[in-house]
Design a protein around this motif. Structure first.
Motif, PDB file in Angstrom:
ATOM      1  N   ASN A 156     -24.884 103.975 -51.842  1.00 47.58           N
ATOM      2  CA  ASN A 156     -23.642 103.432 -52.327  1.00 47.58           C
ATOM      3  C   ASN A 156     -24.048 102.672 -54.016  1.00 47.58           C
ATOM      4  N   PHE A 157     -24.902 102.096 -54.041  1.00 51.51           N
ATOM      5  CA  PHE A 157     -25.436 101.462 -55.211  1.00 51.51           C
ATOM      6  C   PHE A 157     -25.828 102.797 -56.327  1.00 51.51           C
ATOM      7  N   ALA A 158     -26.386 103.779 -55.727  1.00 48.16           N
ATOM      8  CA  ALA A 158     -26.901 104.626 -56.432  1.00 48.16           C
ATOM      9  C   ALA A 158     -25.621 105.611 -57.027  1.00 48.16           C
ATOM     10  N   GLY A 159     -24.494 105.338 -56.482  1.00 45.46           N
ATOM     11  CA  GLY A 159     -23.262 106.223 -56.880  1.00 45.46           C
ATOM     12  C   GLY A 159     -23.392 107.419 -56.071  1.00 45.46           C
ATOM     13  N   ILE A 160     -24.095 107.605 -54.917  1.00 44.83           N
ATOM     14  CA  ILE A 160     -23.849 108.976 -54.092  1.00 44.83           C
ATOM     15  C   ILE A 160     -22.822 108.842 -53.203  1.00 44.83           C
ATOM     16  N   ILE A 161     -22.510 107.821 -52.546  1.00 48.33           N
ATOM     17  CA  ILE A 161     -21.427 107.696 -51.564  1.00 48.33           C
ATOM     18  C   ILE A 161     -20.550 106.551 -52.287  1.00 48.33           C
ATOM     19  N   SER A 162     -19.282 106.424 -51.651  1.00 54.45           N
ATOM     20  CA  SER A 162     -18.290 105.247 -51.846  1.00 54.45           C
ATOM     21  C   SER A 162     -18.113 104.629 -50.743  1.00 54.45           C
ATOM     22  N   ALA A 163     -17.463 103.512 -50.847  1.00 52.36           N
ATOM     23  CA  ALA A 163     -16.947 102.741 -49.729  1.00 52.36           C
ATOM     24  C   ALA A 163     -15.939 103.533 -48.996  1.00 52.36           C
ATOM     25  N   LYS A 164     -14.988 104.212 -49.669  1.00 54.57           N
ATOM     26  CA  LYS A 164     -13.872 105.069 -49.077  1.00 54.57           C
ATOM     27  C   LYS A 164     -14.345 106.192 -48.196  1.00 54.57           C
ATOM     28  N   ASN A 165     -15.808 106.879 -48.649  1.00 58.27           N
ATOM     29  CA  ASN A 165     -16.335 107.726 -47.925  1.00 58.27           C
ATOM     30  C   ASN A 165     -16.785 107.285 -46.416  1.00 58.27           C
ATOM     31  N   MET A 166     -17.297 105.909 -46.665  1.00 57.23           N
ATOM     32  CA  MET A 166     -17.923 105.365 -45.359  1.00 57.23           C
ATOM     33  C   MET A 166     -16.847 105.039 -44.422  1.00 57.23           C
ATOM     34  N   ILE A 167     -15.761 104.624 -44.959  1.00 49.88           N
ATOM     35  CA  ILE A 167     -14.589 104.169 -43.863  1.00 49.88           C
ATOM     36  C   ILE A 167     -13.963 105.394 -43.351  1.00 49.88           C
ATOM     37  N   SER A 168     -13.952 106.611 -44.118  1.00 52.51           N
ATOM     38  CA  SER A 168     -13.406 107.825 -43.603  1.00 52.51           C
ATOM     39  C   SER A 168     -14.263 108.346 -42.365  1.00 52.51           C
ATOM     40  N   TRP A 169     -15.685 108.173 -42.434  1.00 51.51           N
ATOM     41  CA  TRP A 169     -16.701 108.504 -41.674  1.00 51.51           C
ATOM     42  C   TRP A 169     -16.768 107.801 -40.408  1.00 51.51           C
ATOM     43  N   TRP A 170     -16.132 106.691 -40.199  1.00 49.78           N
ATOM     44  CA  TRP A 170     -16.354 105.557 -39.265  1.00 49.78           C
ATOM     45  C   TRP A 170     -16.320 106.191 -37.948  1.00 49.78           C
ATOM     46  N   ARG A 171     -15.568 107.053 -37.532  1.00 50.17           N
ATOM     47  CA  ARG A 171     -15.185 107.461 -36.275  1.00 50.17           C
ATOM     48  C   ARG A 171     -16.528 108.445 -35.966  1.00 50.17           C
ATOM     49  N   TRP A 172     -16.903 109.406 -36.776  1.00 51.27           N
ATOM     50  CA  TRP A 172     -18.070 110.303 -36.675  1.00 51.27           C
ATOM     51  C   TRP A 172     -19.407 109.426 -36.532  1.00 51.27           C
ATOM     52  N   VAL A 173     -19.554 108.495 -37.411  1.00 56.02           N
ATOM     53  CA  VAL A 173     -20.598 107.590 -37.583  1.00 56.02           C
ATOM     54  C   VAL A 173     -21.003 106.697 -36.152  1.00 56.02           C
ATOM     55  N   VAL A 174     -19.933 106.089 -35.575  1.00 59.76           N
ATOM     56  CA  VAL A 174     -20.019 105.592 -34.394  1.00 59.76           C
ATOM     57  C   VAL A 174     -20.343 106.280 -33.322  1.00 59.76           C
ATOM     58  N   MET A 175     -19.796 107.434 -33.074  1.00 62.41           N
ATOM     59  CA  MET A 175     -20.104 108.323 -32.136  1.00 62.41           C
ATOM     60  C   MET A 175     -21.614 108.811 -32.217  1.00 62.41           C
ATOM     61  N   GLY A 176     -21.963 109.036 -33.677  1.00 58.95           N
ATOM     62  CA  GLY A 176     -23.492 109.375 -33.818  1.00 58.95           C
ATOM     63  C   GLY A 176     -24.275 108.259 -33.450  1.00 58.95           C
ATOM     64  N   ILE A 177     -23.900 107.143 -33.727  1.00 58.52           N
ATOM     65  CA  ILE A 177     -24.735 105.962 -33.114  1.00 58.52           C
ATOM     66  C   ILE A 177     -25.136 105.907 -31.882  1.00 58.52           C
ATOM     67  N   PHE A 178     -23.925 105.734 -31.104  1.00 59.13           N
ATOM     68  CA  PHE A 178     -24.153 105.856 -29.829  1.00 59.13           C
ATOM     69  C   PHE A 178     -24.918 107.041 -29.157  1.00 59.13           C
ATOM     70  N   ILE A 179     -24.475 108.161 -29.456  1.00 65.16           N
ATOM     71  CA  ILE A 179     -25.342 109.600 -29.151  1.00 65.16           C
ATOM     72  C   ILE A 179     -26.854 109.188 -29.538  1.00 65.16           C
TER      73      ILE A 179
END
Length: 288
Positions: free
Chosen positions: A178-201
């Motif tokens: 995020n600090f490098a400008g590659i992803i934004s907080a908006k992207n991270m919020i939109s990915w949260w369902r997939w990320v949480v599922m990936g974390i548990f997998i």
């Protein structure tokens, strides 16, 4: 630098890193018994049916060379972990000349925060290790005597430490991106369902145990750290938006055009300064 100079620099950095690991490993050899006692303590304190309790009789070593190889393995692992600040610095010193000033600042922050996060994850894995052992050894058949091979147990312990330690680095990597400008907080919020599922997998696959409690003990803290990474990214994006507003007249995306200043300005009509005694201006009719 030329390629050969880069290779010499890499060789010198590797030699220094290996020497640091070797020195710490030799020091660990003198304290091998105390270190080994600390590592096998979770097994010795178990109260599981079928696992011996007298002087940690559940652990066994097979073969004449097994105690010696175990001593070398334990000392080497301690050497790699304890010498991490030195070989990480050598890696940093090799990469730093090729980074910009802001990239160096972000990289130093990553190293400064990454080491404590890895240590915290490793400590957490050691803290829950007795539960993981109880869950696995609880399947021992009634009346059977379960003897644990020490080499297998050490491999199990190292895997637990590495999995929990590296998992704690995920939110830090997202913040760095995020600090490098590659992803934004908006992207991270939109990915949260997939990320949480990936974390548990990941928690279900990476942990050596098969019980859901150990999976949750790994996945829930990582999910919390992911939420913390989103919060940091939101603050950084807001700060970056204010800066872009001041510089460009608005918080614009990379493909948007900024507001242009169309106010006419007065042209400089002064006579050009002569050079070598001749007029520096060139007329169109002088060009053939």
């Amino acid at each position: 630098m030329p390629l050969m100079d880069h290779l010499r620099e890499l060789r010198n950095r590797l030699v220094k890193a290996l020497l640091a690991i070797l020195v710490v490993t030799i020091v660990a050899l003198f304290y091998y018994k105390d270190i080994a006692h600390f590592l096998v303590k979770p097994v010795c304190d178990l109260d599981v049916q079928g696992v011996g309790q007298s002087e940690c009789s559940a652990l066994v070593q097979k073969g004449v060379l097994s105690p010696f190889s175990t001593m070398l393995k334990v000392s080497f692992v301690v050497g790699v972990v304890a010498a991490a600040p030195i070989w990480l610095y050598q890696l940093w010193a090799f990469l730093a000349p090729g980074l910009h000033k802001n990239e160096k600042r972000y990289s130093l922050s990553f190293v400064a925060l990454g080491v404590p996060l890895f240590v915290a994850g490793a400590w957490f894995s050691y803290a829950i290790l007795p539960h993981a052992l109880e869950a696995l050894l609880g399947f021992t058949v009634a009346g059977a005597n379960n003897q644990i091979d020490l080499d297998e147990y050490l491999d199990f312990l190292v895997r637990m430490v590495l999995v929990f330690g590296l998992a704690c680095e995920l939110p830090l990597i997202l913040i760095l991106m995020n600090f490098a400008g590659i992803i934004s907080a908006k992207n991270m919020i939109s990915w949260w369902r997939w990320v949480v599922m990936g974390i548990f997998i990941f928690g279900a696959v990476a942990t050596p145990t098969t019980d859901p409690l150990t999976m949750c003990l790994l996945s829930v803290p990582i999910t919390f750290l992911y939420g913390l990474a989103i919060l940091v990214a939101l603050i950084n994006d807001k700060r970056r938006g204010r800066h872009r507003t001041e510089q460009l007249g608005g918080d614009l995306d990379d493909d948007e055009a900024s507001d242009l200043d169309l106010t006419p300005s007065r042209l400089d009509t002064t006579t050009p300064t002569p050079r070598n005694g001749h007029d520096a201006s060139v007329h169109a009719d002088d060009i053939t």
